[in-house]
Design an enzyme around this catalytic site. Structure first.
Site, PDB file in Angstrom:
ATOM      1  N   SER A 128      -6.814   2.250   3.736  1.00  0.00           N
ATOM      2  CA  SER A 128      -6.759   0.827   4.060  1.00  0.00           C
ATOM      3  C   SER A 128      -8.151   0.218   4.021  1.00  0.00           C
ATOM      4  CB  SER A 128      -6.189   0.693   5.481  1.00  0.00           C
ATOM      5  OG  SER A 128      -6.415  -0.604   5.979  1.00  0.00           O
ATOM      6  N   TYR A 152      -5.974   3.228  14.825  1.00  0.00           N
ATOM      7  CA  TYR A 152      -5.310   3.213  13.511  1.00  0.00           C
ATOM      8  C   TYR A 152      -6.341   3.379  12.400  1.00  0.00           C
ATOM      9  CZ  TYR A 152      -3.337   1.342   9.221  1.00  0.00           C
ATOM     10  OH  TYR A 152      -2.972   1.184   7.909  1.00  0.00           O
ATOM     11  N   LYS A 156      -7.188   6.565   9.563  1.00  0.00           N
ATOM     12  CA  LYS A 156      -7.326   6.461   8.100  1.00  0.00           C
ATOM     13  C   LYS A 156      -8.658   7.051   7.651  1.00  0.00           C
ATOM     14  CE  LYS A 156      -3.435   4.488   7.200  1.00  0.00           C
ATOM     15  NZ  LYS A 156      -2.409   5.268   6.509  1.00  0.00           N
TER      16      LYS A 156
HETATM   17  P1  NAD Z   1       6.183   1.363   6.783  1.00  0.00           P
HETATM   18  O1  NAD Z   1       6.193   1.578   8.239  1.00  0.00           O
HETATM   19  O2  NAD Z   1       7.142   0.421   6.190  1.00  0.00           O
HETATM   20  O3  NAD Z   1       6.347   2.766   6.036  1.00  0.00           O
HETATM   21  C1  NAD Z   1       5.918   3.992   6.607  1.00  0.00           C
HETATM   22  C2  NAD Z   1       7.094   4.954   6.515  1.00  0.00           C
HETATM   23  O4  NAD Z   1       6.701   6.233   7.046  1.00  0.00           O
HETATM   24  C3  NAD Z   1       8.308   4.512   7.308  1.00  0.00           C
HETATM   25  O5  NAD Z   1       9.450   4.599   6.476  1.00  0.00           O
HETATM   26  C4  NAD Z   1       8.404   5.503   8.472  1.00  0.00           C
HETATM   27  O6  NAD Z   1       9.731   5.717   8.868  1.00  0.00           O
HETATM   28  C5  NAD Z   1       7.747   6.726   7.865  1.00  0.00           C
HETATM   29  N1  NAD Z   1       7.107   7.637   8.834  1.00  0.00           N
HETATM   30  C6  NAD Z   1       6.221   7.332   9.810  1.00  0.00           C
HETATM   31  N2  NAD Z   1       5.842   8.451  10.460  1.00  0.00           N
HETATM   32  C7  NAD Z   1       6.508   9.495   9.875  1.00  0.00           C
HETATM   33  C8  NAD Z   1       6.537  10.886  10.101  1.00  0.00           C
HETATM   34  N3  NAD Z   1       5.834  11.464  11.081  1.00  0.00           N
HETATM   35  N4  NAD Z   1       7.324  11.652   9.317  1.00  0.00           N
HETATM   36  C9  NAD Z   1       8.061  11.091   8.335  1.00  0.00           C
HETATM   37  N5  NAD Z   1       8.080   9.775   8.078  1.00  0.00           N
HETATM   38  C10 NAD Z   1       7.300   8.972   8.836  1.00  0.00           C
HETATM   39  O7  NAD Z   1       4.681   0.978   6.370  1.00  0.00           O
HETATM   40  P2  NAD Z   1       4.090   0.453   4.989  1.00  0.00           P
HETATM   41  O8  NAD Z   1       3.615  -0.927   5.193  1.00  0.00           O
HETATM   42  O9  NAD Z   1       5.007   0.775   3.885  1.00  0.00           O
HETATM   43  O10 NAD Z   1       2.786   1.355   4.905  1.00  0.00           O
HETATM   44  C11 NAD Z   1       2.762   2.593   4.212  1.00  0.00           C
HETATM   45  C12 NAD Z   1       1.396   3.227   4.385  1.00  0.00           C
HETATM   46  O11 NAD Z   1       0.391   2.342   3.906  1.00  0.00           O
HETATM   47  C13 NAD Z   1       1.028   3.538   5.836  1.00  0.00           C
HETATM   48  O12 NAD Z   1       0.356   4.777   5.878  1.00  0.00           O
HETATM   49  C14 NAD Z   1       0.101   2.412   6.214  1.00  0.00           C
HETATM   50  O13 NAD Z   1      -0.819   2.799   7.206  1.00  0.00           O
HETATM   51  C15 NAD Z   1      -0.602   2.143   4.900  1.00  0.00           C
HETATM   52  N6  NAD Z   1      -1.137   0.771   4.810  1.00  0.00           N
HETATM   53  C16 NAD Z   1      -0.304  -0.283   5.031  1.00  0.00           C
HETATM   54  C17 NAD Z   1      -0.805  -1.575   5.006  1.00  0.00           C
HETATM   55  C18 NAD Z   1       0.090  -2.763   5.290  1.00  0.00           C
HETATM   56  O14 NAD Z   1      -0.432  -3.824   5.635  1.00  0.00           O
HETATM   57  N7  NAD Z   1       1.406  -2.661   5.149  1.00  0.00           N
HETATM   58  C19 NAD Z   1      -2.160  -1.796   4.727  1.00  0.00           C
HETATM   59  C20 NAD Z   1      -2.981  -0.697   4.483  1.00  0.00           C
HETATM   60  C21 NAD Z   1      -2.451   0.593   4.525  1.00  0.00           C
HETATM   61  N1  UFG Z   2      -2.965 -14.078  11.649  1.00  0.00           N
HETATM   62  C1  UFG Z   2      -2.643 -15.208  12.351  1.00  0.00           C
HETATM   63  N2  UFG Z   2      -1.461 -15.243  13.042  1.00  0.00           N
HETATM   64  C2  UFG Z   2      -0.600 -14.194  13.052  1.00  0.00           C
HETATM   65  C3  UFG Z   2      -0.930 -13.035  12.331  1.00  0.00           C
HETATM   66  C4  UFG Z   2      -2.129 -12.997  11.636  1.00  0.00           C
HETATM   67  O1  UFG Z   2      -3.412 -16.189  12.370  1.00  0.00           O
HETATM   68  O2  UFG Z   2       0.447 -14.274  13.713  1.00  0.00           O
HETATM   69  C5  UFG Z   2      -4.214 -14.046  10.863  1.00  0.00           C
HETATM   70  C6  UFG Z   2      -5.197 -12.982  11.311  1.00  0.00           C
HETATM   71  O3  UFG Z   2      -6.026 -13.464  12.338  1.00  0.00           O
HETATM   72  C7  UFG Z   2      -5.942 -12.692  10.010  1.00  0.00           C
HETATM   73  C8  UFG Z   2      -4.884 -12.911   8.932  1.00  0.00           C
HETATM   74  O4  UFG Z   2      -3.887 -13.730   9.540  1.00  0.00           O
HETATM   75  O5  UFG Z   2      -6.959 -13.637   9.814  1.00  0.00           O
HETATM   76  C9  UFG Z   2      -4.238 -11.626   8.454  1.00  0.00           C
HETATM   77  O6  UFG Z   2      -3.757 -10.883   9.570  1.00  0.00           O
HETATM   78  P1  UFG Z   2      -2.774  -9.631   9.401  1.00  0.00           P
HETATM   79  O7  UFG Z   2      -2.448  -9.147  10.772  1.00  0.00           O
HETATM   80  O8  UFG Z   2      -1.657  -9.967   8.500  1.00  0.00           O
HETATM   81  O9  UFG Z   2      -3.671  -8.571   8.599  1.00  0.00           O
HETATM   82  P2  UFG Z   2      -5.064  -7.912   8.959  1.00  0.00           P
HETATM   83  O10 UFG Z   2      -6.008  -8.277   7.863  1.00  0.00           O
HETATM   84  O11 UFG Z   2      -5.477  -8.177  10.338  1.00  0.00           O
HETATM   85  O12 UFG Z   2      -4.697  -6.361   8.871  1.00  0.00           O
HETATM   86  C10 UFG Z   2      -3.857  -5.837   7.840  1.00  0.00           C
HETATM   87  C11 UFG Z   2      -3.100  -4.636   8.373  1.00  0.00           C
HETATM   88  C12 UFG Z   2      -4.048  -3.505   8.646  1.00  0.00           C
HETATM   89  C13 UFG Z   2      -4.834  -3.229   7.418  1.00  0.00           C
HETATM   90  C14 UFG Z   2      -5.554  -4.453   6.935  1.00  0.00           C
HETATM   91  C15 UFG Z   2      -6.305  -4.210   5.651  1.00  0.00           C
HETATM   92  O13 UFG Z   2      -2.404  -4.967   9.563  1.00  0.00           O
HETATM   93  O14 UFG Z   2      -3.316  -2.378   8.986  1.00  0.00           O
HETATM   94  O15 UFG Z   2      -4.614  -5.496   6.722  1.00  0.00           O
HETATM   95  O16 UFG Z   2      -5.455  -3.668   4.719  1.00  0.00           O
HETATM   96  F1  UFG Z   2      -5.730  -2.261   7.696  1.00  0.00           F
END
Ligand code: NAD
Ligand code: UFG
Length: 340
Positions: A128, A152, A156
């Protein structure tokens, strides 16, 4: 050539979109997911959308279950693993850090140990942009210093460092650390998308739920940042672009590159208010909001320099803001209660 991919967390938001792209690209796909934050219905829909004859082999299993995971590896014999499984809510990670370290770090160590034993040494990891902390400047390059301020993000970064140590000890591994910026949107069919549990933490799912009438108004966390309109700026990337980035990373791994790290972002930042107004255009009506205090731990600006991924794996995002919003709204309006 890598042909059979085991996807952990494949039923989740990014995982389901990636499974679809994998199937359509001709890969055989096995999924391990404990369904802690997803529903099997997402994969039913992936099957519906896919042009491939092959179905996904699904295993409801926790990656921490070493015995069951070993059996799955021995039976499936994958060539590579894409590792999405993990907990991902920053705020929750501050409340229950041990759960995050257990699930994300111990879970990944278990997975990597089994991979080593079964001689599966191709690994794609969902990292991330959070590992960059509050960057000294934008756009962010892969060689910028890392810094994390919550469990979190630390999970990572530690996993990236664990992978580096493994590679140092045995350079027959191929590992891609993919640093995602902010994934949004949904498949254009509106059949699969993001289905958060409870109150959404992230901006786009929150805006979508206000737009559909499930929540009253968006709280904009601060309008006194040093940005164009004072609200936070992020690099929002269409989830299908992100999914395709994984296919490109697998193609790279098949050339034995060793350990590689790529930013997956668009290179363009949008403010909270720009996102809100773009969503209003997509859904055709105004979205209520109020300005509130900054959210603890937030930074002003974060967007990628994605040129390294372009150069190394010939990947770049192709969907623009309008398409991200259109697809997010299409998913939300077709599935007001997600997969339920
Ligand atoms: P998500 O929660 O939709 O998907 C994660 C999946 O992993 C889920 O289906 C959950 O059931 C499964 N899971 C969790 N723990 C598990 C375990 N111990 N064993 C088996 N399955 C398990 O999340 P996502 O948004 O699809 O994110 C996927 C990955 O990308 C995550 O590792 C997350 O940290 C990373 N990531 C997400 C974002 C974002 O904003 N969505 C940003 C950066 C990185
Ligand atoms: N924000 C609001 N109101 C809300 C939610 C978010 O104003 O209800 C704002 C936040 O302050 C920020 C922007 O919208 O300025 C984006 O916020 P998000 O929570 O959507 O995303 P972040 O950038 O804070 O974090 C996300 C994921 C992290 C990941 C990161 C970079 O939650 O897990 O992007 O990939 F690490």
């Amino acid at each position: 050539m890598l042909s059979h991919i085991l996807v952990t967390g494949g039923a989740g938001y990014i995982g389901s979109h990636t499974c679809l792209e994998l199937l359509n690209a001709g890969y055989r796909v096995s999924v391990v997911d404990n369904l802690s934050n997803s529903k099997f219905e997402s994969l039913n829909r992936v099957h519906k959308l896919s042009s491939a004859d092959q179905k996904i082999d699904f295993f409801e299993c926790d990656i921490l279950d070493e015995q069951k995971m070993t059996e799955i590896f021995q039976q499936q014999k994958p060539d590579a693993v894409i590792h999405f499984a993990g907990l991902k809510a920053v705020g929750e990670s501050v409340e229950i850090p041990l759960d995050y370290y257990q699930n994300n770090i111990a879970g990944t160590i278990t997975l990597l140990r089994i991979m080593k034993t079964c001689n599966v040494k191709n690994f794609v990891f969902s990292s991330s942009a959070t590992v960059y902390g509050d960057p000294a400047s934008v756009p962010i390059l892969e060689n910028f210093p890392t810094s994390v301020n919550n469990p979190y993000g630390r999970s990572k970064l530690y996993i990236e460092e664990i992978c580096a140590d493994i590679f140092k000890s045995d350079d027959s591994w191929n590992m891609a650390m993919l640093r995602y910026f902010n994934p949004v949107g949904a498949h254009k069919s509106g059949e699969i998308g993001e289905d958060p549990n409870g109150i959404p933490n992230n901006l786009l799912p929150y805006i979508s739920q206000v737009a559909i009438g499930k929540r009253e108004k968006l709280s904009v966390f601060g309008n006194d940042y040093p940005t164009s309109d004072g609200t936070g700026v992020r690099d929002y990337i269409h989830v299908v672009d992100l999914a395709i980035g994984h296919i490109k990373a697998l193609e790279k791994l098949s050339q034995n590159p060793g350990l590689v790290t790529y930013n997956l972002g668009t290179g363009k930042g949008y403010s909270v208010l720009e996102m809100l107004h773009a969503f209003e255009k997509a859904c055709g009506h105004k979205i209520a909001y109020q300005i509130v205090d900054r959210r603890a731990g937030d930074i002003a600006e974060c967007y990628a320099d994605p040129s390294f991924a372009k150069k190394e794996i010939n990947w770049q995002a192709t969907h623009d803001l309008e398409q991200m919003m259109r697809d997010a709204w299409n998913w939300q309006s077709k599935n007001p209660d997600g997969y339920n």
